[in-house]
Design an enzyme around this catalytic site. Structure first.
Site, PDB file in Angstrom:
ATOM      1  N   GLU A 163      21.793   3.639 -32.957  1.00  0.00           N
ATOM      2  CA  GLU A 163      21.017   4.833 -32.543  1.00  0.00           C
ATOM      3  C   GLU A 163      21.006   5.961 -33.579  1.00  0.00           C
ATOM      4  O   GLU A 163      21.301   7.116 -33.278  1.00  0.00           O
ATOM      5  CB  GLU A 163      21.543   5.330 -31.182  1.00  0.00           C
ATOM      6  N   ASN A 204      21.211  -1.378 -34.736  1.00  0.00           N
ATOM      7  CA  ASN A 204      20.926  -1.475 -33.298  1.00  0.00           C
ATOM      8  C   ASN A 204      20.350  -0.160 -32.770  1.00  0.00           C
ATOM      9  O   ASN A 204      20.813   0.921 -33.124  1.00  0.00           O
ATOM     10  CB  ASN A 204      22.252  -1.769 -32.567  1.00  0.00           C
ATOM     11  N   HIS A 240      16.806  -1.588 -22.777  1.00  0.00           N
ATOM     12  CA  HIS A 240      17.086  -1.052 -21.448  1.00  0.00           C
ATOM     13  C   HIS A 240      15.714  -0.710 -20.867  1.00  0.00           C
ATOM     14  O   HIS A 240      15.126   0.314 -21.185  1.00  0.00           O
ATOM     15  CB  HIS A 240      17.983   0.184 -21.539  1.00  0.00           C
ATOM     16  N   GLU A 268      20.982  -5.521 -25.393  1.00  0.00           N
ATOM     17  CA  GLU A 268      21.553  -4.828 -24.223  1.00  0.00           C
ATOM     18  C   GLU A 268      20.591  -4.882 -23.036  1.00  0.00           C
ATOM     19  O   GLU A 268      20.389  -3.899 -22.322  1.00  0.00           O
ATOM     20  CB  GLU A 268      21.871  -3.364 -24.577  1.00  0.00           C
ATOM     21  N   ASP A 270      18.616  -4.926 -19.768  1.00  0.00           N
ATOM     22  CA  ASP A 270      18.682  -4.748 -18.317  1.00  0.00           C
ATOM     23  C   ASP A 270      17.317  -4.239 -17.870  1.00  0.00           C
ATOM     24  O   ASP A 270      16.556  -3.694 -18.669  1.00  0.00           O
ATOM     25  CB  ASP A 270      19.836  -3.841 -17.852  1.00  0.00           C
TER      26      ASP A 270
HETATM   27  C1  XIL Z   1      27.289   2.462 -22.387  1.00  0.00           C
HETATM   28  C2  XIL Z   1      28.263   1.728 -21.483  1.00  0.00           C
HETATM   29  O1  XIL Z   1      27.563   0.748 -20.776  1.00  0.00           O
HETATM   30  C3  XIL Z   1      28.939   2.693 -20.539  1.00  0.00           C
HETATM   31  O2  XIL Z   1      29.961   2.038 -19.811  1.00  0.00           O
HETATM   32  C4  XIL Z   1      29.522   3.853 -21.327  1.00  0.00           C
HETATM   33  O3  XIL Z   1      30.042   4.804 -20.428  1.00  0.00           O
HETATM   34  C5  XIL Z   1      28.495   4.508 -22.222  1.00  0.00           C
HETATM   35  O4  XIL Z   1      27.925   3.528 -23.065  1.00  0.00           O
HETATM   36  N1  XIL Z   1      23.383   2.071 -25.618  1.00  0.00           N
HETATM   37  C6  XIL Z   1      24.477   1.490 -26.204  1.00  0.00           C
HETATM   38  C7  XIL Z   1      25.665   1.181 -25.380  1.00  0.00           C
HETATM   39  O5  XIL Z   1      24.426   1.145 -27.386  1.00  0.00           O
HETATM   40  O6  XIL Z   1      26.867   1.265 -26.109  1.00  0.00           O
HETATM   41  C8  XIL Z   1      25.739   2.022 -24.156  1.00  0.00           C
HETATM   42  O7  XIL Z   1      26.807   1.558 -23.347  1.00  0.00           O
HETATM   43  C9  XIL Z   1      24.428   2.010 -23.402  1.00  0.00           C
HETATM   44  C10 XIL Z   1      23.314   2.528 -24.258  1.00  0.00           C
END
Ligand code: XIL
Length: 356
Positions: A163, A204, A240, A268, A270
């Site tokens: 990020e 990422n 996400h 990641e 979802d």
């Molecule tokens: C999130 C985790 O899922 C949580 O448990 C934590 O509190 C905060 O981080 N992008 C990312 C991840 O790269 O590392 C994040 O994970 C979600 C968004």
């Protein structure tokens, strides 16, 4: 809710003997009702993974059972972040990350590292760090190389920087950029590569599916790395997503990533359904079906990119009750392929369908 069971037909061995009116016997076919247990990853044409939480792994047998059985690639949801591994300047806390690495190794699973550098999950000693740029550089390099060296030969890959960009394509004003300048990102990749030349190194980020400005910025970064000989091997797209995300946006992201020529990790995944953040929302069969369709579409489109670029798809945790989405959005949600009891949702079957 309808859950997914695989059935197969029995052949002649599975017949009963029946007595006919004439006193002879004729085989009566038994209906095809045999339930076969499945492993998600075995159905998939590329590595299928999940991120996992360590205390769930240790304390919830249903959870660790699903992680063990269904996935071939594992990411630590939090245990390899800076704040988790390096809570004070002279202290590294390896216990959770080591536990996960040992578990995955014993289980023959690939381990993807997340993440060496991020603007979040920083311990106070870093945010309050008062050194000059030479001290900052030493701290950055020290952290990256200590962590990568510890897991050299055990982890397949790392998210090196997470990020770095805002959604509009500008560079996020993190403590790293403030203290080291924007090109610190290139040095992160060099430091990681020096510590483990075999590790596959990813940039990422999220938002590829809705921000063309961010895609452009990421594309330019990757091109400049290639020109300068900075080691980068993969692009991680968090995905996400919301269940109303369009096919056009999903394919724009995946096609963009494929065009970089790098390995592509949907890192990641979802699919949330509570777009309006309704507090009392109920998860209906219709939502489950629409969510399943989005999962299928992501897998289907991902499966069209060249095999050599398919690093895999990782969901962000396992069951709905474990997802970070409800606390992140401040409202209930059901974003994952397993429900709160680790039963398979329609999304599970849809993932398999998409990979066919
Ligand atoms: C999130 C985790 O899922 C949580 O448990 C934590 O509190 C905060 O981080 N992008 C990312 C991840 O790269 O590392 C994040 O994970 C979600 C968004």
């Amino acid at each position: 809710m309808i859950y997914f069971l695989l059935t197969v037909s029995f052949l002649s061995a599975c017949t009963k003997k029946g007595v006919t009116a004439s006193g002879g016997t004729t085989p009566i076919p038994v209906p095809p009702v045999v339930v076969i247990d499945t492993n998600l990853y075995k159905f998939m044409p590329f590595p299928m993974g999940a991120s996992v939480g360590i205390s769930l792994m240790k304390n919830n047998a249903k959870y660790s059972g699903v992680v063990t059985k269904e996935y071939i690639s594992i990411t630590a949801e939090n245990a390899m972040k800076f704040g988790a591994l390096h809570p004070s300047e002279t202290v590294y806390n390896w216990a959770d990350a080591d536990y996960l690495v040992a578990y995955a190794q014993a289980n023959g699973q690939r381990i993807h590292g997340h993440t060496l550098n991020w603007y979040q999950n920083l311990p106070a000693w870093v945010t309050n760090f008062s050194g000059d740029s030479i001290a900052w550089e030493k701290m950055l390099k020290g952290h990256i190389q200590t962590v990568v060296a510890r897991y050299k030969g055990k982890l397949a890959s790392w998210d090196v920087v997470n990020e770095y960009f805002n959604d509009d394509g500008t560079i996020r004003p993190s403590v790293w950029v403030k203290n080291l300048g924007p090109d610190y990102i290139a040095r992160c990749f060099q430091y990681a590569n020096q510590a483990d030349p075999d590790a596959i190194l990813f940039y990422n980020d999220y938002g590829h599916e809705y921000s063309s400005a961010k895609r452009t910025a990421i594309g330019n970064l990757i091109s400049s790395f290639k020109t300068r000989g900075i080691p980068i091997h993969g692009i991680g797209m968090q995905f996400h997503m919301t269940y109303t995300q369009t096919d056009a946006n999903i394919s724009a992201a995946i096609n963009f990533a494929a065009a970089t020529g790098l390995k592509v990790h949907i890192s990641e995944l979802d699919v949330r359904v509570n777009n309006n953040k309704v507090q009392g929302l109920v998860f209906t069969d219709a939502m489950a079906a629409q969510q399943a369709d989005r999962y299928k579409q992501v897998v289907k489109m991902y499966n069209t990119i060249p095999k050599a670029q398919q690093f895999g798809i990782t969901t962000w945790n396992v069951g709905d009750a474990d997802s970070w989405i409800p606390s992140w959005q401040g409202a209930p949600d059901w974003p994952l392929p397993f429900d709160a009891n680790y039963l398979r949702k329609p999304a599970y079957k849809a993932i398999i369908e998409g990979g066919k």
